[in-house]
Design a protein around this motif. Sequence first.
Motif, short mmCIF file in Angstrom:
data_model
loop_
_atom_site.label_atom_id
_atom_site.label_comp_id
_atom_site.label_asym_id
_atom_site.label_seq_id
_atom_site.Cartn_x
_atom_site.Cartn_y
_atom_site.Cartn_z
N THR A 53 4.98 2.46 -1.08
CA THR A 53 3.74 1.76 -0.75
C THR A 53 3.19 1.07 -1.99
O THR A 53 3.17 1.65 -3.08
N ILE A 54 2.75 -0.18 -1.81
CA ILE A 54 2.09 -0.93 -2.86
C ILE A 54 0.79 -1.49 -2.29
O ILE A 54 0.54 -1.43 -1.09
N ARG A 55 -0.05 -2.01 -3.17
CA ARG A 55 -1.32 -2.62 -2.75
C ARG A 55 -1.32 -4.07 -3.18
O ARG A 55 -1.15 -4.38 -4.36
N THR B 160 -6.39 -6.35 -1.15
CA THR B 160 -7.07 -5.27 -0.42
C THR B 160 -6.18 -4.69 0.68
O THR B 160 -6.65 -3.90 1.50
N ILE B 161 -4.91 -5.07 0.69
CA ILE B 161 -4.00 -4.68 1.78
C ILE B 161 -3.00 -3.67 1.26
O ILE B 161 -2.32 -3.89 0.25
N ASP B 162 -2.89 -2.53 1.96
CA ASP B 162 -1.83 -1.55 1.67
C ASP B 162 -0.57 -1.97 2.41
O ASP B 162 -0.60 -2.21 3.63
N VAL B 163 0.53 -2.05 1.68
CA VAL B 163 1.79 -2.54 2.22
C VAL B 163 2.88 -1.48 2.02
O VAL B 163 3.03 -0.95 0.92
N THR B 164 3.62 -1.20 3.09
CA THR B 164 4.78 -0.31 3.00
C THR B 164 6.03 -1.15 2.87
O THR B 164 6.27 -2.05 3.70
N ILE B 165 6.82 -0.88 1.85
CA ILE B 165 8.10 -1.57 1.67
C ILE B 165 9.20 -0.64 2.16
O ILE B 165 9.37 0.46 1.64
N ARG B 166 9.91 -1.08 3.18
CA ARG B 166 10.98 -0.27 3.78
C ARG B 166 12.32 -0.98 3.54
O ARG B 166 12.58 -2.03 4.13
N THR B 167 13.15 -0.40 2.68
CA THR B 167 14.43 -1.02 2.35
C THR B 167 15.56 -0.33 3.08
O THR B 167 15.52 0.88 3.35
N LYS C 166 1.24 -1.60 15.72
CA LYS C 166 0.14 -1.51 16.68
C LYS C 166 -1.08 -0.83 16.09
O LYS C 166 -2.19 -0.97 16.60
N HIS C 167 -0.90 -0.10 14.99
CA HIS C 167 -2.03 0.56 14.33
C HIS C 167 -2.56 -0.26 13.16
O HIS C 167 -3.44 0.21 12.43
N GLY C 168 -2.04 -1.49 12.97
CA GLY C 168 -2.53 -2.37 11.91
C GLY C 168 -1.85 -2.19 10.58
O GLY C 168 -2.26 -2.83 9.60
N ALA C 169 -0.82 -1.34 10.48
CA ALA C 169 -0.11 -1.14 9.21
C ALA C 169 0.79 -2.33 8.92
O ALA C 169 1.36 -2.94 9.83
N ILE C 170 0.92 -2.66 7.64
CA ILE C 170 1.74 -3.78 7.20
C ILE C 170 3.05 -3.23 6.63
O ILE C 170 3.02 -2.40 5.71
N ILE C 171 4.16 -3.67 7.17
CA ILE C 171 5.47 -3.19 6.73
C ILE C 171 6.34 -4.39 6.35
O ILE C 171 6.50 -5.33 7.16
N VAL C 172 6.85 -4.37 5.12
CA VAL C 172 7.82 -5.37 4.66
C VAL C 172 9.19 -4.71 4.70
O VAL C 172 9.41 -3.67 4.07
N ARG C 173 10.10 -5.30 5.44
CA ARG C 173 11.46 -4.78 5.56
C ARG C 173 12.41 -5.70 4.80
O ARG C 173 12.35 -6.93 4.95
N GLY C 174 13.30 -5.11 4.02
CA GLY C 174 14.23 -5.92 3.24
C GLY C 174 15.39 -5.10 2.72
O GLY C 174 15.49 -3.89 2.96
N PRO C 175 16.29 -5.74 1.96
CA PRO C 175 17.44 -5.03 1.38
C PRO C 175 16.99 -4.09 0.26
O PRO C 175 15.84 -4.13 -0.19
N HIS C 176 17.89 -3.26 -0.19
CA HIS C 176 17.56 -2.29 -1.22
C HIS C 176 17.16 -2.97 -2.53
O HIS C 176 16.51 -2.35 -3.39
N THR C 177 17.51 -4.23 -2.69
CA THR C 177 17.18 -4.94 -3.93
C THR C 177 15.78 -5.54 -3.90
O THR C 177 15.37 -6.20 -4.86
N THR C 178 15.02 -5.31 -2.82
CA THR C 178 13.68 -5.88 -2.71
C THR C 178 12.76 -5.30 -3.77
O THR C 178 12.66 -4.08 -3.92
N THR C 179 12.07 -6.17 -4.51
CA THR C 179 11.14 -5.72 -5.54
C THR C 179 9.71 -5.77 -5.02
O THR C 179 9.44 -6.41 -3.98
N ASP C 180 8.80 -5.14 -5.74
CA ASP C 180 7.39 -5.19 -5.37
C ASP C 180 6.89 -6.63 -5.39
O ASP C 180 6.07 -7.03 -4.55
N ALA C 181 7.36 -7.40 -6.35
CA ALA C 181 6.94 -8.80 -6.45
C ALA C 181 7.41 -9.60 -5.24
O ALA C 181 6.68 -10.46 -4.73
N ASP C 182 8.62 -9.33 -4.76
CA ASP C 182 9.12 -10.02 -3.55
C ASP C 182 8.22 -9.72 -2.36
O ASP C 182 7.85 -10.62 -1.59
#
Length: 361
Positions: free
Chosen positions: A7-9, A12-19, A31-47
């Motif tokens: 998880t990163i911020r 003001t948005i909490d974001v879950t990075i799921r690789t 459906k609960h308003g959570a933000i999820i970024v899905r990507g390859p294992h090489t995904t960085t916080d900056a991406d």
Amino acid sequence: MPSTDRTIRVGTIDVTIRTSNRTTLGLTVTKHGAIIVRGPHTTTDADAATLVERRRAWIYRQRAHLDKTTPDDPIKELIPGAGFDVLGRPHRLRIISDNDQNEPLRQLRSTPTGGWLHMRRTTALNANKAQRTLINFYAETGREWLRINQPQITAHTPNRDLSITISTRIRTTWAHHHPNRGLTLHWATAQLHPTLLRELIHRTLGLHTIANNHDLNRALRTLWLGRLTTPTNARPRTLLKPTGNNPCPDCSTPPGALHAERCDIARCARTGLQRNNCHPNINCTTIWTGQFPGEAECTEYGFYCRPTPDGYEPCNADDPNAMHDFNRLYRECRWDPATQRMTLPSPPATQSPRDEEGRRP
């Protein structure tokens, strides 16, 4: 390599990075308003942060849509007069002695005082049993409606033999269309007005629109989803000593203001019965006084009752477990639109003996 979460911020948005082993970068709002970024294992916080910033406007739109469509999930209290909609028609709950009724729940559609749901006292005293009884009642009501209306609905689909069922197990969606098993509706949709229920089916099947989509979304938000409380475990109610300063417990309207639309406690200004689309295009709502509708009249007329093993019996205001007798109020009184309250009928005029003698030949 198995998937990993962190998880990163971003602002003001909490974001879950799921690789995972996927090769592309994507973003979803749950459906609960959570933000999820899905990507390859090489995904960085900056991406992930760059993607969120680029899609920020879309994220806000999705969250706003969720705020408008997420169910309110109201809690119903099992007390006489509690409101339950059945296919868009308001019904009130009446607790019946076990000696007067064999089935756990009976529907009375048309009476001089509107629709009623008569529930046996032993059923009403057990919240879990009452919940199952009401859910099964709504499911059967929906199935009966489908038996009558399904042929007309499926006539607009490529498959006239499409199966449409009501389920008491579906939890996350109002309607689900499976290519092989057909359409399944949530049991709570049997509370909707038939036009809105048809619109939900049409929307799920991709058919033509027959009702306002915003009206359907508002109605879906207010559906009762099975949460019940009984007087024994409910929050204390100041029935006999109301303060008159509390907001409406259903729509949070302050005393002296009009109830909000689709408030279960609001009464119709024209009939005194529960208000629920009873006069379309006419503002027939009433003012919240700080007391439940009818409490002041019950106090004035001395209408009180108390629970007994055989049902409710009349009592005095100072008797133990005394509560306002709303059933007697609506049985013996009439609504006066001019004064906006329930009034006792006037006694018939009596003639004096002198008047009677004057009429003798």
